[in-house]
Scaffold this active site. Structure first.
Site, PDB file in Angstrom:
ATOM      1  N   HIS A 132       0.870  -1.182   0.000  1.00  0.00           N
ATOM      2  CA  HIS A 132       0.000   0.000   0.000  1.00  0.00           C
ATOM      3  C   HIS A 132       0.908   1.233   0.000  1.00  0.00           C
ATOM      4  O   HIS A 132       2.032   1.208   0.493  1.00  0.00           O
ATOM      5  CB  HIS A 132      -0.859  -0.041   1.264  1.00  0.00           C
ATOM      6  CG  HIS A 132      -1.925   0.995   1.361  1.00  0.00           C
ATOM      7  ND1 HIS A 132      -1.670   2.307   1.707  1.00  0.00           N
ATOM      8  CD2 HIS A 132      -3.268   0.916   1.192  1.00  0.00           C
ATOM      9  CE1 HIS A 132      -2.806   2.983   1.743  1.00  0.00           C
ATOM     10  NE2 HIS A 132      -3.792   2.165   1.430  1.00  0.00           N
ATOM     11  N   ASP A 209       3.179  -4.657   8.140  1.00  0.00           N
ATOM     12  CA  ASP A 209       1.921  -3.910   8.007  1.00  0.00           C
ATOM     13  C   ASP A 209       0.783  -4.928   8.080  1.00  0.00           C
ATOM     14  O   ASP A 209       0.531  -5.662   7.132  1.00  0.00           O
ATOM     15  CB  ASP A 209       1.917  -3.164   6.662  1.00  0.00           C
ATOM     16  CG  ASP A 209       0.583  -2.499   6.358  1.00  0.00           C
ATOM     17  OD1 ASP A 209      -0.378  -2.671   7.132  1.00  0.00           O
ATOM     18  OD2 ASP A 209       0.494  -1.823   5.316  1.00  0.00           O
ATOM     19  N   GLN A 212      -4.422  -5.329   6.814  1.00  0.00           N
ATOM     20  CA  GLN A 212      -5.372  -6.217   6.145  1.00  0.00           C
ATOM     21  C   GLN A 212      -5.385  -7.617   6.755  1.00  0.00           C
ATOM     22  O   GLN A 212      -6.215  -8.442   6.361  1.00  0.00           O
ATOM     23  CB  GLN A 212      -5.030  -6.311   4.659  1.00  0.00           C
ATOM     24  CG  GLN A 212      -5.173  -5.010   3.897  1.00  0.00           C
ATOM     25  CD  GLN A 212      -6.606  -4.507   3.835  1.00  0.00           C
ATOM     26  OE1 GLN A 212      -7.548  -5.291   3.772  1.00  0.00           O
ATOM     27  NE2 GLN A 212      -6.778  -3.197   3.853  1.00  0.00           N
ATOM     28  N   LYS A 235     -10.585  -1.274  10.717  1.00  0.00           N
ATOM     29  CA  LYS A 235     -10.759  -2.461   9.877  1.00  0.00           C
ATOM     30  C   LYS A 235     -11.149  -3.694  10.684  1.00  0.00           C
ATOM     31  O   LYS A 235     -11.408  -4.760  10.113  1.00  0.00           O
ATOM     32  CB  LYS A 235      -9.477  -2.744   9.087  1.00  0.00           C
ATOM     33  CG  LYS A 235      -9.129  -1.643   8.082  1.00  0.00           C
ATOM     34  CD  LYS A 235      -7.878  -1.976   7.297  1.00  0.00           C
ATOM     35  CE  LYS A 235      -7.376  -0.770   6.500  1.00  0.00           C
ATOM     36  NZ  LYS A 235      -8.215  -0.456   5.335  1.00  0.00           N
ATOM     37  N   CYS A 373      -4.791   2.401  -3.649  1.00  0.00           N
ATOM     38  CA  CYS A 373      -3.548   2.923  -3.060  1.00  0.00           C
ATOM     39  C   CYS A 373      -2.419   1.917  -3.217  1.00  0.00           C
ATOM     40  O   CYS A 373      -1.595   1.729  -2.308  1.00  0.00           O
ATOM     41  CB  CYS A 373      -3.745   3.277  -1.586  1.00  0.00           C
ATOM     42  SG  CYS A 373      -4.869   4.663  -1.336  1.00  0.00           S
TER      43      CYS A 373
END
Length: 415
Positions: A132, A209, A212, A235, A373
């Site tokens: 991202h 990261d 997600q 999220k 993104c």
């Protein structure tokens, strides 16, 4: 034996009951029942989370860590209890390794800013082709500031990182590797444990990261042995403007503060300022107190459902949607790794993804269109973007049927 254990821990979810927890799912959009397939952008919020936000402001609204009065103590206790919940959820060794942030982007920038005091010209930062923009741009800025060199792990046509190339990129000059756990654009699950071991073998730190990943699984940061792990609250059924940066104590002590202000100081004089101990060293100013507290509520809610159950439900949705969408002539799915979570990015030959998104929205279907993104991914496939359907545990196969019919209709109208 493993199969039996999985069956024991996995139960059939009552999706109707779960959907009743989410008031937004009962509304209509453009006169049609809402089908929300943009969970990769943000999840919907259960009533218990919505109520917890209101409860905070109605009952214990006060600034934290600074007051001796009762409300301040109650708010402080609730905020720190949430930090403890998150520590347990990700299995951090210490609660002070859990920093509250405004989201994944904030956490990544905090670490990148700290590394400006560590890197020198010629040092190397390794990112991946699947990132991202939030996990690309801060590192580019860092390299411009320090003279370090940015190196990129390439991907293959399935949307998987090429591990042989990763191994060759690593060297004594590599100071930090930063990679997503799961791709937001393609759903690919990266082999992060392998990547962490390889980074450490050359003496490099590694940041994961997890934005997600955390909606779908519980990361065990001690088992992974990552140096940093970042994710966003919005999220995982929590409020917007919340996030977590996990950092190993040794690394957080090594990095300088990201911002200056109240809360993060031990003593201030005009001659010199000394900084507070962890975690407050990195938590300058009045935080999003309600958000931090209610993030703990959201994590409790997800754990009450069970991540084994969430994974099973989402696996079935992914398989079903993949089969149904591939029945549409001219439709191509981008991101076909076997190690994948409940995200499908697709295009239909000769039709712009934005046009498909506009038409299915008229039928109540919320999907994401564009480059998500992640423009380098789209450049790799030589496409302007995709239609992305991202599923959560509260979605159903019946909703997928509605989406497939809407996509078919869009194709007919646009062909």
């Amino acid at each position: 034996m493993y199969f039996c254990v999985q069956i024991f821990h996995t139960k059939m979810l009552d999706i109707t009951k779960i959907r009743a927890d989410f008031p937004i799912l009962s509304q209509k959009v453009n006169g049609k029942p809402l089908v929300y397939f943009d969970n990769g952008a943000t999840s919907q919020k259960p009533q218990i989370v919505i109520d917890a936000i209101s409860k905070y402001y109605q009952e214990i609204n006060a600034n934290i860590h600074r007051g001796v009065h009762t409300l301040s103590q109650l708010a402080t206790d609730a905020y720190e209890a949430s930090r403890k919940k998150i520590q347990n959820h990700i299995n951090a060794e210490f609660s002070h390794e859990v920093l509250f942030t405004s989201g994944t982007t904030h956490g990544i920038n905090l670490v990148a800013s700290g590394f400006a005091s560590i890197l020198k010209p010629g040092d190397e930062v390794v990112v991946s082709a699947l990132e991202h923009h939030s996990n690309i741009v801060p590192w580019q800025m860092l390299c411009e500031k320090t003279g370090a060199i940015l190196k990129v792990i390439p991907m293959n046509e399935k949307g998987e990182l090429i591990m042989d190339a990763y191994d060759k990129l690593l060297s004594d000059q590599t100071k930090i590797v930063t990679v997503n756990h799961i791709s937001n654009a393609l759903g690919t699950i990266n082999p992060i444990k392998y990547m962490i071991e390889k980074a450490h073998a050359v003496g490099a730190a590694i940041l994961i990261d997890g934005a997600q990943a955390v909606p779908h699984l519980k990361p065990d940061v001690q088992d992974l042995d990552c140096d940093f792990y970042v994710f966003s609250g919005h999220k995982i059924c929590g409020p917007t403007g919340t996030g977590i940066l996990y950092g190993k104590e040794s690394w957080l002590n090594k990095l300088p503060p990201y911002q200056g202000g109240g809360e993060m100081i031990k003593e201030v004089t005009f001659e010199k300022t000394t900084y507070a101990d962890l975690p407050h060293k990195f938590e300058a100013g009045t935080p999003n107190i309600a958000g931090g507290i209610v993030l703990g509520t959201a994590i409790d809610y997800l754990n009450s459902i069970g991540f084994d159950n969430i994974q099973q439900q989402e696996k079935e949705l992914l398989q079903y949607a993949t089969e149904k969408l591939l029945e549409i002539e001219g439709l191509k799915i981008f991101g076909t790794s076997e190690q994948k979570t409940s995200v499908i990015s697709f295009n239909i030959e000769g039709i712009h993804p934005y046009d498909i998104g506009m038409i299915v929205d008229k039928m109540g279907i919320a999907v994401r269109t564009g480059h998500h993104c992640a423009q380098p991914i789209m450049a790799h496939f030589c496409i302007p973007g995709t239609v992305r359907a991202s599923f959560a545990f509260y979605n159903t196969k019946e909703e997928i049927d509605l989406m497939v019919e809407a996509v078919k209709k869009a194709k007919t109208m646009l062909s």
